[in-house]
Design a protein around this motif. Structure first.
Motif, PDB file in Angstrom:
ATOM      1  N   GLN B   3     -37.927 -38.064 -18.879  1.00  0.00           N
ATOM      2  CA  GLN B   3     -39.062 -37.951 -17.966  1.00  0.00           C
ATOM      3  C   GLN B   3     -40.364 -37.626 -18.708  1.00  0.00           C
ATOM      4  O   GLN B   3     -41.424 -38.177 -18.403  1.00  0.00           O
ATOM      5  CB  GLN B   3     -38.751 -36.883 -16.906  1.00  0.00           C
ATOM      6  CG  GLN B   3     -39.716 -36.881 -15.730  1.00  0.00           C
ATOM      7  CD  GLN B   3     -39.861 -38.268 -15.091  1.00  0.00           C
ATOM      8  OE1 GLN B   3     -38.860 -38.946 -14.837  1.00  0.00           O
ATOM      9  NE2 GLN B   3     -41.092 -38.719 -14.882  1.00  0.00           N
ATOM     10  N   ILE B   4     -40.274 -36.725 -19.705  1.00  0.00           N
ATOM     11  CA  ILE B   4     -41.479 -36.350 -20.452  1.00  0.00           C
ATOM     12  C   ILE B   4     -42.056 -37.575 -21.156  1.00  0.00           C
ATOM     13  O   ILE B   4     -43.262 -37.822 -21.128  1.00  0.00           O
ATOM     14  CB  ILE B   4     -41.156 -35.234 -21.483  1.00  0.00           C
ATOM     15  CG1 ILE B   4     -40.932 -33.904 -20.752  1.00  0.00           C
ATOM     16  CG2 ILE B   4     -42.274 -35.077 -22.509  1.00  0.00           C
ATOM     17  CD1 ILE B   4     -40.515 -32.765 -21.644  1.00  0.00           C
ATOM     18  N   THR B   7     -43.721 -39.870 -18.698  1.00  0.00           N
ATOM     19  CA  THR B   7     -45.035 -39.353 -18.287  1.00  0.00           C
ATOM     20  C   THR B   7     -46.082 -39.647 -19.353  1.00  0.00           C
ATOM     21  O   THR B   7     -47.203 -40.070 -19.061  1.00  0.00           O
ATOM     22  CB  THR B   7     -44.954 -37.835 -18.032  1.00  0.00           C
ATOM     23  OG1 THR B   7     -43.909 -37.606 -17.094  1.00  0.00           O
ATOM     24  CG2 THR B   7     -46.261 -37.281 -17.488  1.00  0.00           C
ATOM     25  N   GLU B  10     -46.998 -43.258 -19.262  1.00  0.00           N
ATOM     26  CA  GLU B  10     -47.873 -43.563 -18.135  1.00  0.00           C
ATOM     27  C   GLU B  10     -49.318 -43.146 -18.451  1.00  0.00           C
ATOM     28  O   GLU B  10     -50.260 -43.868 -18.139  1.00  0.00           O
ATOM     29  CB  GLU B  10     -47.351 -42.824 -16.904  1.00  0.00           C
ATOM     30  CG  GLU B  10     -47.928 -43.349 -15.614  1.00  0.00           C
ATOM     31  CD  GLU B  10     -47.373 -42.585 -14.415  1.00  0.00           C
ATOM     32  OE1 GLU B  10     -46.169 -42.277 -14.397  1.00  0.00           O
ATOM     33  OE2 GLU B  10     -48.178 -42.285 -13.523  1.00  0.00           O
ATOM     34  N   GLN B  11     -49.459 -41.984 -19.081  1.00  0.00           N
ATOM     35  CA  GLN B  11     -50.803 -41.492 -19.404  1.00  0.00           C
ATOM     36  C   GLN B  11     -51.534 -42.419 -20.366  1.00  0.00           C
ATOM     37  O   GLN B  11     -52.733 -42.635 -20.235  1.00  0.00           O
ATOM     38  CB  GLN B  11     -50.716 -40.089 -20.034  1.00  0.00           C
ATOM     39  CG  GLN B  11     -50.445 -38.988 -19.046  1.00  0.00           C
ATOM     40  CD  GLN B  11     -51.636 -38.711 -18.138  1.00  0.00           C
ATOM     41  OE1 GLN B  11     -52.779 -39.083 -18.436  1.00  0.00           O
ATOM     42  NE2 GLN B  11     -51.383 -38.080 -17.001  1.00  0.00           N
ATOM     43  N   HIS B  16     -46.239 -47.811 -15.047  1.00  0.00           N
ATOM     44  CA  HIS B  16     -45.187 -47.021 -14.409  1.00  0.00           C
ATOM     45  C   HIS B  16     -43.815 -47.551 -14.785  1.00  0.00           C
ATOM     46  O   HIS B  16     -42.795 -46.966 -14.508  1.00  0.00           O
ATOM     47  CB  HIS B  16     -45.347 -47.048 -12.889  1.00  0.00           C
ATOM     48  CG  HIS B  16     -46.703 -46.593 -12.464  1.00  0.00           C
ATOM     49  ND1 HIS B  16     -47.066 -45.275 -12.451  1.00  0.00           N
ATOM     50  CD2 HIS B  16     -47.791 -47.299 -12.070  1.00  0.00           C
ATOM     51  CE1 HIS B  16     -48.318 -45.169 -12.061  1.00  0.00           C
ATOM     52  NE2 HIS B  16     -48.783 -46.384 -11.828  1.00  0.00           N
ATOM     53  N   HIS B 100     -46.183 -34.756 -26.641  1.00  0.00           N
ATOM     54  CA  HIS B 100     -45.883 -33.565 -25.863  1.00  0.00           C
ATOM     55  C   HIS B 100     -45.268 -32.566 -26.828  1.00  0.00           C
ATOM     56  O   HIS B 100     -44.220 -32.825 -27.400  1.00  0.00           O
ATOM     57  CB  HIS B 100     -44.898 -33.894 -24.732  1.00  0.00           C
ATOM     58  CG  HIS B 100     -44.520 -32.693 -23.918  1.00  0.00           C
ATOM     59  ND1 HIS B 100     -45.175 -32.343 -22.770  1.00  0.00           N
ATOM     60  CD2 HIS B 100     -43.580 -31.742 -24.116  1.00  0.00           C
ATOM     61  CE1 HIS B 100     -44.639 -31.243 -22.282  1.00  0.00           C
ATOM     62  NE2 HIS B 100     -43.666 -30.849 -23.088  1.00  0.00           N
ATOM     63  N   SER B 132     -49.993 -33.160 -24.474  1.00  0.00           N
ATOM     64  CA  SER B 132     -49.620 -32.184 -23.444  1.00  0.00           C
ATOM     65  C   SER B 132     -48.614 -31.215 -24.047  1.00  0.00           C
ATOM     66  O   SER B 132     -48.218 -31.349 -25.204  1.00  0.00           O
ATOM     67  CB  SER B 132     -49.028 -32.895 -22.224  1.00  0.00           C
ATOM     68  OG  SER B 132     -47.821 -33.543 -22.569  1.00  0.00           O
TER      69      SER B 132
END
Lengths: 239, 305
Positions: B3-4, B7, B10-11, B16, B100, B132
């Motif tokens: 999931q990370i 994300t 997507e950023q 998507h 991340h 992030s």
């Protein structure tokens, strides 16, 4: 609607001594009226408009809006209480589009068609402007009309216009008069317009003459305007 | 991908799901998904980490996505991606890196992208950087972009770094051939104690070559930025650089434009402006009912859009 009570405003002059711009003014604006404020340059008209919006803070005195004391309120709080302000020289932004500004003014999500309607009211062909930046690429007259469109979009009980005629051409000016007339006729809101223009004074219900930081005269248009039109030299309000 | 990583993807790409057309997704130092088309091939390099992207002559209206995501704290990598673009192509290339970092060790991605653009081709290159994660380890990206534009080719390069990258040193080197044109648009925002350096070196070597280097930057808090734009006009050519920056809080920004004309017919212009948000802009938005903080956000977002 709006009451100014013993309102004064001072700034330090070049030697640091306090200089009075607004001198203990008492003024009441009636509901649902179009009031024009006029008077010589440097007399304190624009300062008074900025004091009403909260852009400047009075040295002393109170400002009441529909009975509510707004003297200590911020610009944002006054805006949300129902006061709008059209700048004499509209502000330019890099990256903020005409549609963004009108949407912010309307305070809700606005469709392109909705935003276009406000632009049409000020005589701009909406399709040509809606996606343009509110920046140096627009002429003074275009910016002025967009500024007025933001005020129409806000639709607040009181709208203050600081010299709306400044920097616009004659064609725009003729339309501007029609815009103000339509605004006045179609809503219950009050308009306060600072102006030197006879044609704007002529559509006002009330005229206030401000000179040297003081209210020199206030009354219905029919009693104030003829005296003003006698010429500045002989006008008792300017002496 | 977890999931990370999704994300992050997507950023940086706005996607998507898996993109259409050719792509190569690199996650935590390995190529995890790849797709090629009849006209676009992607080949893993054998001598060093990275890929060769080979776009056949005449390829039109296709896209290549090559995003990189890092979610493993402490990972450091250096990647070489070479784009060989044939003649008469019209292609969009989307790259970007998302890190991340949830740990206390620094994560770092250094990418070297080289573009060899064939005669008459048009390329749009979009690159987004994003960071992030709550970890104390830094998120570091140092991209180098090398561009060689052949005769009458055109390249539009958009780079965006809006959030979360602690340290970045970006270098773009370009040589522009006859009648070719390079347009660079950079959007940069730094906050906290971040540092960003952006350097452009453009050699206008061809007759009637041209470039336009446009940077919009916002530095907040205690962050620092350095913008360097060097344009050398070596032929009859036109070059323009522009740095427009908003400074906030205790930030520091330097803009160092440099133009050199080595030919009497070179026309070169530079512009640089740094300043805080104009008070009257804040006041105007406040008269529309926004708070000062909301007004500031609106102005910054618009400026970087």
């Amino acid at each position: 609607m709006l009451e100014l009570v013993n309102l004064s405003f001072q700034v330090p002059d070049s030697t640091g001594k306090p200089k009075e711009i607004i001198k203990n003014i008492n003024l009441t604006l009636k509901d649902h009226t179009l009031t024009a404020i006029t008077g010589p340059n440097g007399g304190g008209k624009s300062t008074l408009a900025k004091l009403i919006m909260g852009i400047e803070r009075p040295t002393s005195g109170r400002i009441l809006f529909d009975g509510l004391d707004i003297t200590d309120m911020s610009i944002t709080e006054r805006a949300n209480a129902g006061i709008s302000f059209a700048f004499q020289q509209p502000v330019r932004f890099k990256g903020v589009k005409v549609k963004d500004l009108i949407t912010l003014a309307a305070g809700s999500k606005l469709s392109t068609a909705g935003a276009c309607e406000y632009l049409s009211k000020v005589g701009l062909c909406a399709r040509d402007y809606i996606n343009r930046d509110v920046d140096g690429s627009l002429s003074g007259g275009e910016l002025k009309r967009i500024e007025i469109a933001t005020i129409i979009a806000r639709n607040t009980p009181l709208s203050v216009f600081d010299e709306p005629e400044a920097g616009i051409d004659l064609w725009s000016f003729n339309n501007l008069i029609k815009v103000f007339e339509a605004l006045h006729e179609t809503s219950e809101n009050s308009l306060l317009i600072i102006s030197h223009q006879e044609r704007i004074l002529n559509i006002a219900d009330e005229i206030v003459v401000i000179a040297d930081g003081l209210v020199k005269a206030q009354g219905p248009k029919d009693s104030i305007l003829p005296e003003l039109l006698n010429g500045t030299e002989g006008c008792k309000f300017y002496q | 991908m977890d999931q990370i990583q999704m994300t992050l993807l997507e950023q940086i790409t706005g996607l998507h799901e898996v993109p259409a057309g050719a792509y190569n997704i690199r996650a935590n130092g390995e190529s995890v998904q790849r797709s090629t088309t009849a006209h676009i091939d992607i080949v893993t390099k054998e001598d060093k980490p990275g890929i060769d992207i080979i776009i056949r002559p005449g390829t039109k209206n296709e896209s290549v996505h090559i995003p990189v995501v890092l979610s493993q704290s402490g990972l450091t990598e250096m990647v070489y991606n070479d784009f060989h673009i044939g003649e008469d192509c019209d292609v969009t290339i989307v790259a970007g890196c998302g890190i991340h970092n949830g740990g206390d060790r620094d994560s770092k991605h250094d990418g070297i992208h080289s573009f060899y653009v064939g005669k008459g081709s048009r390329i749009r290159y979009v690159e987004k950087h994003y960071g992030s994660g709550e970890g104390t380890g830094e998120r570091i990206m140092n991209p180098i972009t090398n561009v060689e534009l052949a005769e009458n080719s055109y390249m539009e390069m958009e780079t965006v770094q809006i959030k979360g990258v602690d340290s970045t040193k970006r270098i773009t080197n370009a040589t522009i051939g006859d009648g070719a044109k390079l347009i660079i648009t950079e959007r940069l925002m730094t906050h906290g104690s971040q540092y960003a350096e952006s350097e452009f070196n453009v050699d206008l070597n061809g007759i009637d070559s041209s470039t336009n280097v446009i940077s919009r930057a916002v530095a907040k808090d205690d962050s620092r930025q350095l913008f360097l734009a060097k344009i050398n006009g070596n032929q009859k050519c036109a070059g323009h650089s522009e740095c427009d920056a908003i400074i906030m809080g205790n930030a520091k920004i330097s803009a160092v434009p440099e133009i050199t004309a080595n030919c009497v017919d070179a026309e070169l212009i530079h512009e640089a402006a740094i300043g805080k948000i104009a008070g009257e802009q804040l006041i105007k938005l406040m008269t529309l009912g926004l708070t000062e903080a909301q007004a500031e956000e609106q102005i910054v977002n618009g400026f970087l859009k």
